[in-house]
Design a protein around this motif. Structure first.
Motif, PDB file in Angstrom:
ATOM      1  N   GLU A 189      54.818 -13.249   6.358  1.00  0.00           N
ATOM      2  CA  GLU A 189      54.573 -12.410   7.529  1.00  0.00           C
ATOM      3  C   GLU A 189      55.069 -13.061   8.812  1.00  0.00           C
ATOM      4  N   GLY A 190      55.129 -14.382   8.771  1.00  0.00           N
ATOM      5  CA  GLY A 190      55.303 -15.088  10.041  1.00  0.00           C
ATOM      6  C   GLY A 190      56.734 -15.448  10.370  1.00  0.00           C
ATOM      7  N   GLN A 191      56.851 -16.142  11.488  1.00  0.00           N
ATOM      8  CA  GLN A 191      58.110 -16.734  11.879  1.00  0.00           C
ATOM      9  C   GLN A 191      57.778 -18.125  12.371  1.00  0.00           C
ATOM     10  N   ALA A 192      58.789 -18.892  12.750  1.00  0.00           N
ATOM     11  CA  ALA A 192      58.510 -20.231  13.258  1.00  0.00           C
ATOM     12  C   ALA A 192      57.543 -20.107  14.427  1.00  0.00           C
ATOM     13  N   LEU A 193      56.520 -20.933  14.405  1.00  0.00           N
ATOM     14  CA  LEU A 193      55.468 -20.772  15.400  1.00  0.00           C
ATOM     15  C   LEU A 193      55.925 -21.199  16.776  1.00  0.00           C
ATOM     16  N   HIS A 194      56.690 -22.258  16.801  1.00  0.00           N
ATOM     17  CA  HIS A 194      57.123 -22.717  18.105  1.00  0.00           C
ATOM     18  C   HIS A 194      58.449 -23.433  17.969  1.00  0.00           C
ATOM     19  N   LEU A 197      45.639 -20.578  17.664  1.00  0.00           N
ATOM     20  CA  LEU A 197      44.979 -20.115  16.441  1.00  0.00           C
ATOM     21  C   LEU A 197      43.839 -19.189  16.848  1.00  0.00           C
ATOM     22  N   VAL A 198      43.866 -17.973  16.371  1.00  0.00           N
ATOM     23  CA  VAL A 198      42.839 -17.009  16.759  1.00  0.00           C
ATOM     24  C   VAL A 198      41.756 -16.932  15.693  1.00  0.00           C
ATOM     25  N   LYS A 199      42.171 -16.731  14.467  1.00  0.00           N
ATOM     26  CA  LYS A 199      41.166 -16.735  13.409  1.00  0.00           C
ATOM     27  C   LYS A 199      41.780 -17.027  12.049  1.00  0.00           C
ATOM     28  N   TYR A 257      47.608 -16.126  14.643  1.00  0.00           N
ATOM     29  CA  TYR A 257      47.855 -16.735  15.944  1.00  0.00           C
ATOM     30  C   TYR A 257      47.955 -15.687  17.037  1.00  0.00           C
ATOM     31  N   SER A 258      47.823 -16.190  18.260  1.00  0.00           N
ATOM     32  CA  SER A 258      47.779 -15.281  19.416  1.00  0.00           C
ATOM     33  C   SER A 258      49.062 -14.464  19.584  1.00  0.00           C
ATOM     34  N   ASN A 259      50.172 -14.935  19.040  1.00  0.00           N
ATOM     35  CA  ASN A 259      51.408 -14.155  19.175  1.00  0.00           C
ATOM     36  C   ASN A 259      51.584 -13.177  18.020  1.00  0.00           C
ATOM     37  N   GLY A 260      50.545 -13.000  17.248  1.00  0.00           N
ATOM     38  CA  GLY A 260      50.605 -12.025  16.169  1.00  0.00           C
ATOM     39  C   GLY A 260      51.156 -12.589  14.868  1.00  0.00           C
ATOM     40  N   THR A 261      51.592 -13.833  14.865  1.00  0.00           N
ATOM     41  CA  THR A 261      52.087 -14.388  13.611  1.00  0.00           C
ATOM     42  C   THR A 261      50.918 -14.778  12.729  1.00  0.00           C
ATOM     43  N   ARG A 262      51.247 -14.930  11.504  1.00  0.00           N
ATOM     44  CA  ARG A 262      50.231 -15.225  10.520  1.00  0.00           C
ATOM     45  C   ARG A 262      50.897 -16.158   9.529  1.00  0.00           C
ATOM     46  N   THR A 267      51.457 -30.098  20.879  1.00  0.00           N
ATOM     47  CA  THR A 267      51.823 -28.692  20.855  1.00  0.00           C
ATOM     48  C   THR A 267      51.833 -28.200  22.295  1.00  0.00           C
ATOM     49  N   PRO A 268      52.924 -27.605  22.751  1.00  0.00           N
ATOM     50  CA  PRO A 268      52.975 -27.162  24.139  1.00  0.00           C
ATOM     51  C   PRO A 268      51.895 -26.125  24.430  1.00  0.00           C
ATOM     52  N   ALA A 269      51.492 -26.097  25.692  1.00  0.00           N
ATOM     53  CA  ALA A 269      50.397 -25.206  26.084  1.00  0.00           C
ATOM     54  C   ALA A 269      50.746 -23.744  25.813  1.00  0.00           C
ATOM     55  N   ASP A 270      52.042 -23.407  25.856  1.00  0.00           N
ATOM     56  CA  ASP A 270      52.403 -22.000  25.657  1.00  0.00           C
ATOM     57  C   ASP A 270      52.578 -21.640  24.183  1.00  0.00           C
ATOM     58  N   ALA A 271      52.282 -22.590  23.331  1.00  0.00           N
ATOM     59  CA  ALA A 271      52.425 -22.296  21.909  1.00  0.00           C
ATOM     60  C   ALA A 271      51.338 -21.310  21.485  1.00  0.00           C
TER      61      ALA A 271
END
Lengths: 745, 443
Positions: A34-39, A152-154, A178-183, A145-149
């Motif tokens: 589902e995901g992509q590279a997180l950062h 983790l939401v849940k 994650y907050s950007n919708g990735t999983r 991990t940069p602040a804009d990364a």
């Protein structure tokens, strides 16, 4: 009180177990489908490295996660403090822990792979995916991990429920969102834990593989990734089909029954038969008032042929004077002030307050309000003694949350609770309600004395956060900050929140306690540790009992009546065809050894003797003893809790060899058995025939009549009247030394 | 106060200077641990007799005399030479002085808990109390040594693994290990003619025949149905097991013989002294001989705030005679190599003699910065002194150790890893001893 069981220990042994997994074909670095590279920054500390430290047990309690670390290297427990961990790895150790120019030489990698001596042994294989991640991280300069990364939401797991056959297994997958919708799939770095390994447990060989045990039952599997937890429930039903009608035809005396049958249906189990009248009669006496019925009471109940006799019995017992002593004694177990801290007079005072509360059947919300907001002299107002015994803000806060909300906050004082949602902020916010308690009087600090102390509310006072050191505002659990004027007592605000109908915890924990006291086994275990990761065996039933308790104005007697008048409370302990392995779902009654006080009273009642207690009026019963410092070898042998232990030792219903020896051979008991004034001698000298005499003995000890064969055996053993005293004493001894006497059945 | 800080300060510095060693510590300790375990397996199992001098015995009047100190510190007694040249004891320790080639005195264990409740807890469990407690306190925050040994070792012949004579010590309880690891207390006096071990031997009024008869009828009348299948979790099955254990203990020749102190010859009984303490020491030896791994003798009356000199002439001498006999007896029987003997209390006593208000005779007060501990057997060195206190006996100044190190040493000697993780009732993990390094000189 309330039957603690060792099962919870498994929860923590996880911390050790995590490190034992052998990684197989880990695919962590690859984003899940589902995901992509997180950062774009690549491998970074919070997102990629910290989970590895948890996964391999580096930051577990027995290793570097303990507060003083291990061999000079300390991490926060299970990684709850990223700043701390980062500086430990990168800032400390004179730069040896990570070495950008030659990542392979970093102590971090060399220790973890066992290339240099490591107390924790080899945790990671050289060249494995996890090793590669660590290496890349060090090579790229150990970035955070940069602040804009993405944050983790849940964490979620799939599937949420699973039905298995015995010994079958299934793959549980854990996903981080994650907050950007990735999983991404984090199964490989998640930790797994079963709440009951008898029924299902995580495999040691493959992350997330859950294996069912050999017997039918149920388990909750907790998965943890970073500080987030999720639970999947596994059910292993009894093999074979049960026709729908089998459940439909089961009696439903009140809603408790229906909820138990629903649960049994899910497990394919069927209940045992109802127990006989005499057993239920004895059970009700022991469970509601903590004493055995007399032969007259038993005979009358057996002779009663009215339909409502069970309900009438429960009502009768709830009005007996022994009720208050019995239940106050249980609460004394929970509150039990340490006489060495509070003083004897204060201990007596609290005990008297408790007994009075149960005598008046004080509604439970009021009972708790009076304790939580107690003010005044420790010599005059019993409830205030709780604050003398626990003068420390942090200590009283942990006690109140555990006792009255079923929430264990204690861990959160120092670190994020590994299996809970509560954080350090939650803990200090809750504890801040107790930051304005004034203490004035004698012996507040060592040398601690038995003096009088005034407890009151002060207009000022604050609590500082344990980690940040900044002042904390009172905050209800899961709520928001509360502002309290200097004229108000923060505890009043807290008590209001605790006892309000919207509070989901308050009624539940009391329902859980009372259920366990009556039914031998908790719906939740331990009874006051209620959380998603320790689910009740029957959540709906616990919810119902809590709601019913609330609707009936927190009337404790109502709660007892509701449970004891259910069909379920009258089941036999003997397993039937489809419930042999059930020890959690109340398809039968569960046996339990009598509490120390109840057993001692039962011995004296049967023998017609009295116990002599120090600091008690003549004729006092063991359930009336108000301090463990009233010495009694009998009570201590049978597990009376010791109030000077810290944490106060829990009451257990274990059986031990010294208990058996004491009951068999104690000189004091043998003395009681053989004095002229005791029942054996009196009965032997009476005009009763040997047959009648055996009836009498069975009624006094087992609270039932003997069967024909029992009677025959016993009578054979009795000589004629002039010589029968010794034999009568022996019969008393025999029956008192069998489990039918020492257990409630 | 300054001295008090000194003790702690030195300990901290000690730890710092050991920093490098500590890196290797884990490996070293576990190596020692495995060696202890290996030793325990290959030879006779080890046992421990702890003679607990409740109240805190004076180090200066026993094993750490200070002849060059001023009179108000030195006290009334003279130092005497011991069998080992260069080691001096106080004059009342005459018999022990004659055999100190068989044991070691540790003069440098110290801590910072100056009241009985807390001091007892620290020495008995290796952990300080989590909150301050008072002098009168009987508290338990951590399992005692005896309870840990009970849990880790158990005992043969269904014997209770942990005995305490004639009472439990203040902090001698099991804490989270649970009631099954509480000490088996034998309150009765083995010096009395009618001595019996309570509950195990039959009450006097009851003869064997009647007891056997009762058990036979019990067999016939015990008709409660048992659920044999283990998955049914019937607690009665556990009680049945306990019953079998109880009966086999009551009928075990080995166990019963251990309790029958009158099997000892008159001369042995006399040698131990016909007093309660002496006969308890003898009973302790018999128990260890039968396989019990831990026996505590709780001997009270060592809180000499007053009357200290007459007390040591009497009480001190009577104690040393018992200890000397015990060590000699163990040695002669070849048991000293497998039996650890520890003699200690919660702390030492103030070097400065004081007469408290309300008292007419001088004494010494609580002093946790210095104390002397006698250690014998189980491979501990013979004829040594470990550590030292300053010239006035105020503070340990050499090879400074804490109660943790002493308790760790005991565990290692008994084949138990002091670094083991244990779980309290709420499931929280903790190390058995927070500092698992033993007193190296004893190992």
């Amino acid at each position: 009180m309330f039957i603690p069981r060792p099962s919870i220990r498994f929860a923590f042994s996880l911390a050790v177990a995590i490190g034992v997994f052998v990684s197989r074909g880990a695919v962590f670095a690859e984003p899940a489908k589902e995901g992509q590279a997180l950062h774009p920054a690549g491998v970074t500390f919070e997102l990629d490295i910290q989970p590895l430290l948890t996964r391999h047990g580096c930051n577990s309690g027995p290793c570097h996660g303990k507060s003083r670390g291990q061999n000079g290297f300390a991490l926060s427990l299970l990684g709850f403090d990223s700043d701390f961990d980062f500086s430990a790895l990168v800032g400390e150790g004179r730069g040896r822990r990570q070495f950008t120019a030659s990542p392979e030489s970093s102590l971090l990698l060399r220790k973890a792979t066992g290339q240099v001596p490591h107390g924790g042994g080899k945790r990671i294989e050289v060249g494995s995916p996890h090793y590669e991640l660590l290496r890349q991280w060090v090579e790229s300069g150990s970035p955070r991990t940069p602040a804009d990364a993405p944050q983790l939401v849940k964490v979620v797991c799939e599937p949420l429920t699973q039905i298995l056959a015995p010994n079958q297994s299934f793959q549980l997958r854990v996903f981080a969102e994650y907050s950007n919708g990735t999983r991404r799939d984090v199964t490989d770095v998640a930790a797994f834990q079963s709440n009951d390994r008898t029924y299902a447990f995580p495999s040691m060989d493959q992350a997330g593989l859950i294996v069912a045990g050999p017997i039918p039952g149920e388990a909750a599997i907790m998965a943890r990734y970073m500080n987030n937890i999720t639970v999947s429930r596994v059910m292993i039903p009894q093999a074979g089909e049960v026709p729908e009608a089998a459940y439909a035809s089961l009696p439903r005396l009140n809603p408790v029954d229906d909820l138990v049958w629903k649960k049994l249906k899910l497990l394919g189990m069927l209940p045992s038969h109802p127990t006989n009248d005499a057993t239920f009669h004895r059970r009700a006496y022991l469970r509601i008032i903590g004493r055995q019925p007399t032969p007259d009471e038993t005979r009358a109940y057996l002779a009663d042929s009215s339909t409502g006799k069970r309900e009438a019995l429960i009502d009768r017992l709830l009005e007996r004077p022994e009720y208050a002593d019995f239940w106050a004694n249980k609460w004394a177990d929970l509150l039990r002030p340490n006489p060495y801290r509070a003083g004897m007079k204060a201990v007596w005072n609290l005990d008297a307050w408790l007994r009075d509360a149960f005598r008046r059947n004080l509604p439970y919300d009021q009972f708790v309000r009076e304790i939580v907001t107690a003010q005044g002299s420790s010599w005059r107002h019993g409830a205030a003694v709780v604050f003398r015994d626990r003068p420390d803000t942090v200590e009283i806060a942990s006690s109140v949350s555990q006792l009255f909300l079923g929430i264990r906050l204690e861990c959160a004082k120092c670190h994020h609770h590994p299996f809970e949602v509560w954080s350090q902020d939650d803990f200090f916010g809750f504890a801040a309600f107790f930051s304005r308690i004034g203490h004035k009087g004698q012996g507040l600090s060592p040398p601690i004395s038995g003096g009088e102390e005034m407890i009151f509310s002060t207009p000022t006072g604050q609590l500082n956060h344990g980690r940040t050191g900044t002042p904390v505002s009172p905050r209800t659990l899961g709520g928001t900050d509360v502002t309290i004027s200097p004229d108000d007592d923060p505890r009043v605000v807290l008590a209001h929140w605790m006892t309000s109908p919207e509070n989901p915890h308050f009624a539940k924990v009391m329902a859980s306690r009372v259920w366990a006291e009556l039914m031998s086994q908790g719906l939740v275990d331990p009874v006051d540790d209620i959380r998603a990761t320790n689910p009740a065996s029957n959540e709906q039933l616990l919810d119902y009992l809590a709601a019913d308790f609330r609707e009936h104005k927190y009337d404790i007697k109502h709660l007892i009546r509701r449970i004891m008048t259910s069909y379920v409370a009258g089941l036999s302990s003997v397993p039937a065809n489809r419930n042999l392995s059930d020890t959690r779902n109340f398809s039968r009654y569960y046996r339990q050894r009598l509490r120390a006080e109840v057993l001692l009273d039962a011995v004296n009642d049967a023998l017609g003797t009295e116990e002599e207690f120090a600091a008690m009026a003549p004729g006092s019963r063991a359930t009336q003893v108000w301090t463990y410092r009233t010495s009694s070898l009998f009570l201590d042998t049978f597990g009376r809790p010791d109030a000077n232990q810290d944490p106060p030792c829990e009451r257990t219903s274990d059986t031990t060899t010294p208990q058996i020896l004491h009951l068999m051979n104690s000189p004091a008991l043998n003395q009681k058995l053989s004095v002229d004034s005791a029942r054996p001698a009196q009965l032997a000298a009476s005009d009763l025939s040997n047959e009648q005499l055996v009836d009498e003995i069975y009624l006094w000890i087992y609270c039932r009549l003997p069967t024909t064969s029992e009677k025959q055996t016993a009578v054979e053993f009795l000589p004629g009247k002039p010589e029968r005293r010794r034999a009568v004493e022996d019969l008393f001894w025999v029956l008192m030394n069998t489990p039918e006497f020492t257990f409630v059945d | 106060m300054t001295i008090h800080k000194n003790c702690e300060g030195l300990r901290r510095r000690d730890c710092l200077s050991l920093g490098l060693g500590a890196l290797l510590g884990g490996g070293l300790v576990s190596a020692l641990g495995s060696r202890a375990t290996a030793a325990g397996q290959s030879k006779k199992p080890t046992g421990c007799i702890l003679i607990w001098l409740d109240g805190g015995p004076s180090h200066i009047e026993m094993f750490d005399p200070k002849p060059t100190a001023p009179a108000e510190v030195r006290g009334e007694f003279q130092p005497i030479e011991t069998k080992v040249p260069g080691i001096f004891f106080s004059e009342n320790m005459e018999r022990l002085a004659a055999i100190n080639d068989k044991f070691t005195i540790v003069r440098s264990v110290c801590h910072n808990q100056n009241n009985h409740g807390a001091g007892n807890h620290y020495m008995m469990t290796g952990a300080p109390t989590r909150i301050p407690v008072s002098c009168g306190a009987f508290v338990s925050f951590h399992p005692s040594m005896g309870s840990v040994v009970s849990a880790e070792r158990g005992a043969p012949h269904n014997l209770p693994p942990y005995f305490s004579l004639p009472s439990i010590t203040r902090s001698g309880g099991p804490n989270f290990l649970g009631a099954r690891h509480a000490p088996f207390v034998v309150a009765d006096d083995p010096n009395s003619k009618s001595f019996r071990v309570r509950d195990v031997t039959l009450p006097q009024e009851l003869d064997d025949g009647r007891s056997v008869n009762r058990r036979q009828i019990r067999k016939k009348l015990d008709q409660l149905v048992r659920f044999q299948d283990r998955s049914a979790g019937d607690p009665v099955m556990g009680a049945d097991e306990n019953y079998q254990q109880a009966v086999s203990l009551m009928t075990s020749d080995v166990a019963l013989r251990a309790f029958e102190i009158d099997r000892e010859s008159e001369s042995v009984r006399e040698a131990y002294g016909r007093n309660s303490l002496g006969q308890r020491a003898l009973l302790a030896r018999r128990l260890v001989e039968a396989g019990v791994p831990f026996v505590t003798i709780n001997d009270g009356g060592w809180d000499h705030h007053s009357n200290i000199f007459p007390a040591f002439k009497k009480q001190g001498r009577s104690l040393e005679s018992v200890v000397a006999t015990l060590i000699e007896d163990l040695d002669q029987r070849g048991m000293l190599d497998t039996t650890l003997v520890i003699v200690m209390g919660e702390f030492g006593r103030t070097p400065q003699i004081s007469t408290l208000p309300g008292s007419t005779t001088p004494g010494r007060d609580h002093w946790s910065s210095a104390m002397s501990i006698l250690v014998a057997g189980c491979g501990t060195p013979r004829g040594q002194v470990v550590g030292a206190t300053d010239v006035r006996g105020y503070a340990a100044i050499e090879k400074i150790y804490g109660p943790e190190n002493l308790v760790s040493s005991v565990y290692l000697k008994l084949g138990i890893d002091p670094d083991k993780i244990v779980y309290n009732t709420s499931g929280r993990p903790a190390h058995l001893v927070s500092d698992p390094r033993p007193i190296a000189e004893l190992m």
